[in-house]
Design a protein around this motif. Structure first.
Motif, PDB file in Angstrom:
ATOM      1  N   ARG A  20      39.807 -41.671 -52.497  1.00  0.00           N
ATOM      2  CA  ARG A  20      40.442 -41.605 -51.179  1.00  0.00           C
ATOM      3  C   ARG A  20      40.322 -40.202 -50.584  1.00  0.00           C
ATOM      4  O   ARG A  20      39.987 -40.033 -49.404  1.00  0.00           O
ATOM      5  CB  ARG A  20      41.927 -41.975 -51.307  1.00  0.00           C
ATOM      6  CG  ARG A  20      42.191 -43.425 -51.606  1.00  0.00           C
ATOM      7  CD  ARG A  20      43.598 -43.686 -52.151  1.00  0.00           C
ATOM      8  NE  ARG A  20      44.675 -43.003 -51.488  1.00  0.00           N
ATOM      9  CZ  ARG A  20      45.258 -43.407 -50.359  1.00  0.00           C
ATOM     10  NH1 ARG A  20      44.824 -44.506 -49.760  1.00  0.00           N
ATOM     11  NH2 ARG A  20      46.268 -42.733 -49.833  1.00  0.00           N
ATOM     12  N   ARG A  70      48.741 -39.713 -50.946  1.00  0.00           N
ATOM     13  CA  ARG A  70      49.307 -39.866 -49.603  1.00  0.00           C
ATOM     14  C   ARG A  70      49.748 -38.527 -49.048  1.00  0.00           C
ATOM     15  O   ARG A  70      49.491 -38.203 -47.881  1.00  0.00           O
ATOM     16  CB  ARG A  70      50.478 -40.852 -49.640  1.00  0.00           C
ATOM     17  CG  ARG A  70      50.056 -42.278 -49.880  1.00  0.00           C
ATOM     18  CD  ARG A  70      51.209 -43.179 -50.209  1.00  0.00           C
ATOM     19  NE  ARG A  70      51.715 -42.941 -51.559  1.00  0.00           N
ATOM     20  CZ  ARG A  70      52.526 -43.763 -52.211  1.00  0.00           C
ATOM     21  NH1 ARG A  70      52.930 -44.878 -51.629  1.00  0.00           N
ATOM     22  NH2 ARG A  70      52.933 -43.489 -53.434  1.00  0.00           N
ATOM     23  N   GLN A  74      48.034 -36.193 -45.848  1.00  0.00           N
ATOM     24  CA  GLN A  74      48.887 -35.675 -44.776  1.00  0.00           C
ATOM     25  C   GLN A  74      48.722 -34.165 -44.630  1.00  0.00           C
ATOM     26  O   GLN A  74      48.618 -33.644 -43.513  1.00  0.00           O
ATOM     27  CB  GLN A  74      50.354 -36.012 -45.056  1.00  0.00           C
ATOM     28  CG  GLN A  74      50.699 -37.480 -44.969  1.00  0.00           C
ATOM     29  CD  GLN A  74      52.088 -37.765 -45.503  1.00  0.00           C
ATOM     30  OE1 GLN A  74      52.919 -36.866 -45.644  1.00  0.00           O
ATOM     31  NE2 GLN A  74      52.352 -39.023 -45.816  1.00  0.00           N
ATOM     32  N   SER A  86      43.495 -39.307 -38.503  1.00  0.00           N
ATOM     33  CA  SER A  86      44.651 -40.191 -38.345  1.00  0.00           C
ATOM     34  C   SER A  86      44.729 -40.721 -36.921  1.00  0.00           C
ATOM     35  O   SER A  86      44.176 -40.142 -35.976  1.00  0.00           O
ATOM     36  CB  SER A  86      45.939 -39.454 -38.704  1.00  0.00           C
ATOM     37  OG  SER A  86      46.081 -38.298 -37.911  1.00  0.00           O
ATOM     38  N   GLU A  96      48.327 -47.940 -39.607  1.00  0.00           N
ATOM     39  CA  GLU A  96      47.800 -47.034 -40.629  1.00  0.00           C
ATOM     40  C   GLU A  96      48.796 -46.874 -41.781  1.00  0.00           C
ATOM     41  O   GLU A  96      48.429 -46.951 -42.964  1.00  0.00           O
ATOM     42  CB  GLU A  96      47.526 -45.685 -39.961  1.00  0.00           C
ATOM     43  CG  GLU A  96      46.916 -44.610 -40.819  1.00  0.00           C
ATOM     44  CD  GLU A  96      46.760 -43.340 -39.990  1.00  0.00           C
ATOM     45  OE1 GLU A  96      45.725 -43.194 -39.305  1.00  0.00           O
ATOM     46  OE2 GLU A  96      47.683 -42.505 -40.007  1.00  0.00           O
ATOM     47  N   LYS A  97      50.064 -46.692 -41.432  1.00  0.00           N
ATOM     48  CA  LYS A  97      51.104 -46.531 -42.446  1.00  0.00           C
ATOM     49  C   LYS A  97      51.327 -47.821 -43.219  1.00  0.00           C
ATOM     50  O   LYS A  97      51.505 -47.809 -44.451  1.00  0.00           O
ATOM     51  CB  LYS A  97      52.412 -46.087 -41.779  1.00  0.00           C
ATOM     52  CG  LYS A  97      53.533 -45.752 -42.750  1.00  0.00           C
ATOM     53  CD  LYS A  97      53.189 -44.520 -43.573  1.00  0.00           C
ATOM     54  CE  LYS A  97      54.345 -44.110 -44.472  1.00  0.00           C
ATOM     55  NZ  LYS A  97      53.998 -42.919 -45.287  1.00  0.00           N
ATOM     56  N   GLU A 100      48.593 -48.201 -45.762  1.00  0.00           N
ATOM     57  CA  GLU A 100      48.853 -47.307 -46.900  1.00  0.00           C
ATOM     58  C   GLU A 100      49.842 -47.960 -47.854  1.00  0.00           C
ATOM     59  O   GLU A 100      49.641 -47.990 -49.078  1.00  0.00           O
ATOM     60  CB  GLU A 100      49.394 -45.972 -46.385  1.00  0.00           C
ATOM     61  CG  GLU A 100      49.894 -45.028 -47.464  1.00  0.00           C
ATOM     62  CD  GLU A 100      50.819 -43.964 -46.894  1.00  0.00           C
ATOM     63  OE1 GLU A 100      52.043 -44.019 -47.176  1.00  0.00           O
ATOM     64  OE2 GLU A 100      50.335 -43.093 -46.157  1.00  0.00           O
ATOM     65  N   ASN A 101      50.930 -48.492 -47.297  1.00  0.00           N
ATOM     66  CA  ASN A 101      51.947 -49.131 -48.133  1.00  0.00           C
ATOM     67  C   ASN A 101      51.424 -50.412 -48.774  1.00  0.00           C
ATOM     68  O   ASN A 101      51.761 -50.728 -49.922  1.00  0.00           O
ATOM     69  CB  ASN A 101      53.190 -49.437 -47.294  1.00  0.00           C
ATOM     70  CG  ASN A 101      53.957 -48.186 -46.920  1.00  0.00           C
ATOM     71  OD1 ASN A 101      53.792 -47.146 -47.543  1.00  0.00           O
ATOM     72  ND2 ASN A 101      54.786 -48.270 -45.895  1.00  0.00           N
ATOM     73  N   THR A 103      48.315 -51.277 -49.709  1.00  0.00           N
ATOM     74  CA  THR A 103      47.384 -51.097 -50.828  1.00  0.00           C
ATOM     75  C   THR A 103      48.025 -50.412 -52.026  1.00  0.00           C
ATOM     76  O   THR A 103      47.674 -50.705 -53.174  1.00  0.00           O
ATOM     77  CB  THR A 103      46.139 -50.302 -50.387  1.00  0.00           C
ATOM     78  OG1 THR A 103      46.545 -49.068 -49.782  1.00  0.00           O
ATOM     79  CG2 THR A 103      45.291 -51.105 -49.418  1.00  0.00           C
ATOM     80  N   GLU A 187      42.700 -45.975 -45.949  1.00  0.00           N
ATOM     81  CA  GLU A 187      43.929 -46.556 -46.497  1.00  0.00           C
ATOM     82  C   GLU A 187      43.726 -48.019 -46.896  1.00  0.00           C
ATOM     83  O   GLU A 187      44.321 -48.496 -47.859  1.00  0.00           O
ATOM     84  CB  GLU A 187      45.056 -46.446 -45.470  1.00  0.00           C
ATOM     85  CG  GLU A 187      45.464 -45.043 -45.077  1.00  0.00           C
ATOM     86  CD  GLU A 187      46.127 -44.258 -46.192  1.00  0.00           C
ATOM     87  OE1 GLU A 187      46.149 -44.729 -47.351  1.00  0.00           O
ATOM     88  OE2 GLU A 187      46.624 -43.156 -45.908  1.00  0.00           O
TER      89      GLU A 187
END
Length: 333
Positions: A20, A70, A74, A86, A96-97, A100-101, A103, A187
């Protein structure tokens, strides 16, 4: 040798989480140094920094050490804002968030890991399987791996369906309909990209290019974009462990010290001895030190490197991490 941009990335090449960040750095053309690590403990280079966190990768920028990809992504977005990947619009930031959560916390990678082919050589290495049992808290014996495989396939097939008939259904090239890969693609794509590279992980009768052409085409486009980016991006400098530790301990801090959120529910005080650790995987290994700062996004604690005796600031995210005060002697600085 020195670390370009003061970045040292500790990883091993086949870590799906490390990819990533490696993909991100390539797409951004950010120069950095890497320090290759063994796939299982002990990792003496990281231990020399006074860091107990056991998951890979970790990333240092100067004497600030960042744990969890993560948080790393950032921080890189903030440190290198020009050309950031982003999303800019609120609805796209939300997606996007959520990806992330989905996966990481939503079970996609957990289910993907259940599809590791039992015949893989690493799964016959007792050191590796013992290490992964310590990491996950579950059995990595052959019978356990085989028993979980049908359940994993059921969930991963559902995820392919969601991508094929949901996010990619209109034929777009990238998740946010951008002209090139964005952070949202990173993500979303990484567990599926990893699975396609594991021979024998996905039975073609269930998951194949014929069944999910849009997902496979998306992964192929992403591969080509990453290959092109790596051709033009600076090649990472490879540091030996001692070189990496020396560079980090002699560097300046990347960030100012920060503050304590007085309204934080934990009610901790600046300078208090604390410990912090992840609660989903790698939970047996706790970092401990003096509390430097805490806010809604991260907790920062100061520990002491075992080599050089320098203060190292360890950054943990708040999500799925636990922080608490400890009694007795803390880290001596």
């Amino acid at each position: 040798m020195t670390a370009p941009n003061d970045i040292v990335f500790f990883h091993y090449p086949f870590s799906p989480f490390a990819r990533r960040v490696i993909w991100y750095l390539a797409l951004r053309g950010i120069d950095y140094a890497q320090c290759l690590q063994p796939p299982y403990l002990p990792r003496e280079d990281i231990n020399a920094l006074g860091v107990k966190y056991r998951r890979i990768p970790i990333m240092s920028i100067g004497r600030d050490v960042y744990c969890d990809t993560r948080l790393m992504l950032q921080k890189l977005e903030e440190k290198f804002p020009s050309g950031a990947l982003s999303a800019s619009q609120p609805d796209q930031k939300a997606l996007e968030k959520l990806l992330e959560n989905w996966t990481i916390d939503g079970g996609i990678f957990l289910r993907a890991a259940q599809l590791i082919p039992p015949e893989m050589p690493l799964l016959k290495d007792q050191k590796f399987t013992n290490d992964r049992e310590d990491y996950t808290g579950r059995s990595w014996q052959q019978d356990s791996i085989k028993a979980l495989r049908p359940e994993g396939l059921t969930h991963i097939r559902d995820a392919f369906e969601f991508l094929e008939n949901g996010l990619l259904a209109d034929g777009r090239d990238w998740i946010l309909n951008t002209s090139k890969p964005a952070l949202a693609d990173i993500e979303a794509i990484w567990p599926f990209h990893w699975l396609l590279g594991l021979k024998g992980a996905l039975p073609p009768t269930l998951i194949s290019q014929e069944r999910y052409p849009k997902v496979y085409a998306w992964i192929d486009r992403f591969d080509k974009a990453i290959s092109a980016a790596k051709q033009s991006a600076p090649k990472p400098t490879t540091l030996k462990g001692a070189e990496a530790v020396r560079h980090i301990t002699q560097a300046n801090f990347c960030e100012p010290e920060g503050h304590i959120d007085e309204n934080d529910p934990l009610g901790l005080r600046k300078g208090q001895d604390v410990e912090s650790w992840p609660i989903d995987t790698g939970f047996r290994h706790h970092d401990r030190g003096r509390l430097v700062s805490i806010n809604a996004r991260e907790v920062v604690l100061a520990a002491q490197s075992k080599i050089g005796g320098k203060e190292i600031r360890i950054h943990h995210p708040r999500w799925n991490f636990r922080t608490r005060a400890v009694s007795g002697e803390g880290a001596k600085l």
